[in-house]
Design a protein around this motif. Sequence first.
Motif, PDB file in Angstrom:
ATOM      1  N   PHE A 178       2.183   1.801  -3.518  1.00 18.16           N
ATOM      2  CA  PHE A 178       1.114   2.343  -4.373  1.00 18.16           C
ATOM      3  C   PHE A 178       0.899   3.828  -4.110  1.00 18.16           C
ATOM      4  O   PHE A 178       0.877   4.649  -5.040  1.00 18.16           O
ATOM      5  CB  PHE A 178      -0.186   1.575  -4.132  1.00 18.16           C
ATOM      6  CG  PHE A 178      -1.376   2.146  -4.848  1.00 18.16           C
ATOM      7  CD1 PHE A 178      -1.655   1.792  -6.160  1.00 18.16           C
ATOM      8  CD2 PHE A 178      -2.219   3.049  -4.206  1.00 18.16           C
ATOM      9  CE1 PHE A 178      -2.754   2.328  -6.832  1.00 18.16           C
ATOM     10  CE2 PHE A 178      -3.319   3.588  -4.864  1.00 18.16           C
ATOM     11  CZ  PHE A 178      -3.583   3.229  -6.178  1.00 18.16           C
ATOM     12  N   LEU A 179       0.753   4.202  -2.836  1.00 17.62           N
ATOM     13  CA  LEU A 179       0.440   5.588  -2.497  1.00 17.62           C
ATOM     14  C   LEU A 179       1.603   6.524  -2.802  1.00 17.62           C
ATOM     15  O   LEU A 179       1.397   7.644  -3.285  1.00 17.62           O
ATOM     16  CB  LEU A 179       0.057   5.680  -1.016  1.00 17.62           C
ATOM     17  CG  LEU A 179      -1.267   5.019  -0.631  1.00 17.62           C
ATOM     18  CD1 LEU A 179      -1.481   5.084   0.872  1.00 17.62           C
ATOM     19  CD2 LEU A 179      -2.441   5.663  -1.359  1.00 17.62           C
TER      20      LEU A 179
ATOM     21  N   LEU B 113       1.779   6.992  -6.578  1.00 17.41           N
ATOM     22  CA  LEU B 113       0.666   7.851  -7.008  1.00 17.41           C
ATOM     23  C   LEU B 113       0.979   9.308  -6.686  1.00 17.41           C
ATOM     24  O   LEU B 113       0.811  10.199  -7.527  1.00 17.41           O
ATOM     25  CB  LEU B 113      -0.619   7.412  -6.310  1.00 17.41           C
ATOM     26  CG  LEU B 113      -1.932   8.038  -6.807  1.00 17.41           C
ATOM     27  CD1 LEU B 113      -3.099   7.118  -6.471  1.00 17.41           C
ATOM     28  CD2 LEU B 113      -2.194   9.413  -6.218  1.00 17.41           C
TER      29      LEU B 113
ATOM     30  N   GLY C  97      -0.116   2.422  -9.107  1.00 17.43           N
ATOM     31  CA  GLY C  97      -0.044   3.775  -8.577  1.00 17.43           C
ATOM     32  C   GLY C  97       0.321   4.790  -9.642  1.00 17.43           C
ATOM     33  O   GLY C  97      -0.239   5.896  -9.687  1.00 17.43           O
ATOM     34  N   SER C  98       1.254   4.423 -10.528  1.00 17.21           N
ATOM     35  CA  SER C  98       1.661   5.316 -11.613  1.00 17.21           C
ATOM     36  C   SER C  98       0.504   5.600 -12.557  1.00 17.21           C
ATOM     37  O   SER C  98       0.276   6.743 -12.961  1.00 17.21           O
ATOM     38  CB  SER C  98       2.828   4.700 -12.392  1.00 17.21           C
ATOM     39  OG  SER C  98       3.988   4.629 -11.605  1.00 17.21           O
TER      40      SER C  98
ATOM     41  N   THR D 269       0.836  -1.206   0.000  1.00 15.22           N
ATOM     42  CA  THR D 269       0.000   0.000   0.000  1.00 15.22           C
ATOM     43  C   THR D 269       0.867   1.252   0.000  1.00 15.22           C
ATOM     44  O   THR D 269       0.557   2.236  -0.677  1.00 15.22           O
ATOM     45  CB  THR D 269      -0.930   0.020   1.228  1.00 15.22           C
ATOM     46  OG1 THR D 269      -1.727  -1.167   1.238  1.00 15.22           O
ATOM     47  CG2 THR D 269      -1.831   1.242   1.215  1.00 15.22           C
TER      48      THR D 269
ATOM     49  N   SER E 232      10.688   9.034  -7.968  1.00  8.84           N
ATOM     50  CA  SER E 232      10.253   7.647  -8.170  1.00  8.84           C
ATOM     51  C   SER E 232      11.431   6.695  -8.054  1.00  8.84           C
ATOM     52  O   SER E 232      11.271   5.535  -7.672  1.00  8.84           O
ATOM     53  CB  SER E 232       9.592   7.495  -9.538  1.00  8.84           C
ATOM     54  OG  SER E 232      10.530   7.712 -10.586  1.00  8.84           O
TER      55      SER E 232
ATOM     56  N   GLY F 245      -2.084   7.870 -10.908  1.00 11.07           N
ATOM     57  CA  GLY F 245      -1.629   9.260 -10.892  1.00 11.07           C
ATOM     58  C   GLY F 245      -1.689   9.893 -12.268  1.00 11.07           C
ATOM     59  O   GLY F 245      -2.081  11.055 -12.420  1.00 11.07           O
TER      60      GLY F 245
END
Length: 202
Positions: A18-19, A22, A60-61, A15, A32, A64
Motif C-alpha cells: 500500500f505505502l 501510494l 494505495g494507487s 502495508t 510500479s 495517491g
Amino acid sequence: MQDWIVTFMEAHGYTGVFLMILLENVFPPIPSELILTFGGFMTTKARLTIPLVILFATAGSVAGAALLYAIGRIFSIDRLEQGVARWGHLLRLKPGDLTKASRRFEKHGYRAIFFCRMIPLIRSLISIPAGMARMNFLFFLIYTAAGTLIWNTLLVVLGAAFGTSWDKVVEWMDLYAHLTYVVIGVALAVLLFYWIKKRRRN
C-alpha cells in the motif's frame, strides 16, 4: 532503490504494498512495475494472497491519485486564467482558453483517466489536470480505480506466475515504459512543430 523497495515490502507485507504504491503515484520515478510484480511473487513464498495484494495496491494507487487531484485543485483554472490575462499574449493565449480546455477535459476526460492509468508516468500525472478541471471527484475515483485495477491485476498475476523469475516481467515493462516515453516525446515534438508553424503564419 530496487533493493530498498524489495526489503521494505518483505518486512511490511500488505502495508508495504500500500505505502510503496501510494509513494509511487506521488513520486513517479519509483516503478510500479517492480512493486506489483514483486508483490505477486511474494504470494508464492509468504502468507499473502493475490486478491489482497491487488486490493492493497489499488487502494494505495487511488489514495495517491486523490492526493495529486487535491494538488491540482490548488492550481485552479481561475488562478491560471489570471496569469494568462497578464502573460498569455506571449504564447498567443487568451483569457478563456484554459476554461474552454478544462470544460472539454471534464466532458471527455473520464476515458483519459481510465486509459492513462495503464501508461507509465502519465498514470500518476493525469490526476493533476483532473483536479485543475474540477472533475467530479466521485467519477474521478471510479475511473481511476477501474483503470488501476486492470493494471495492478495484470502485473501482480504475472509476478505470481513467474515466481522467482519475476524480474523478467520488470524488464519487459521497462521496455514498454521506454517505448511509451519515445511515443510521448515524438508527439510533443510534432505538436511543438505545428504550434511554431501556426505562429509563424499568424
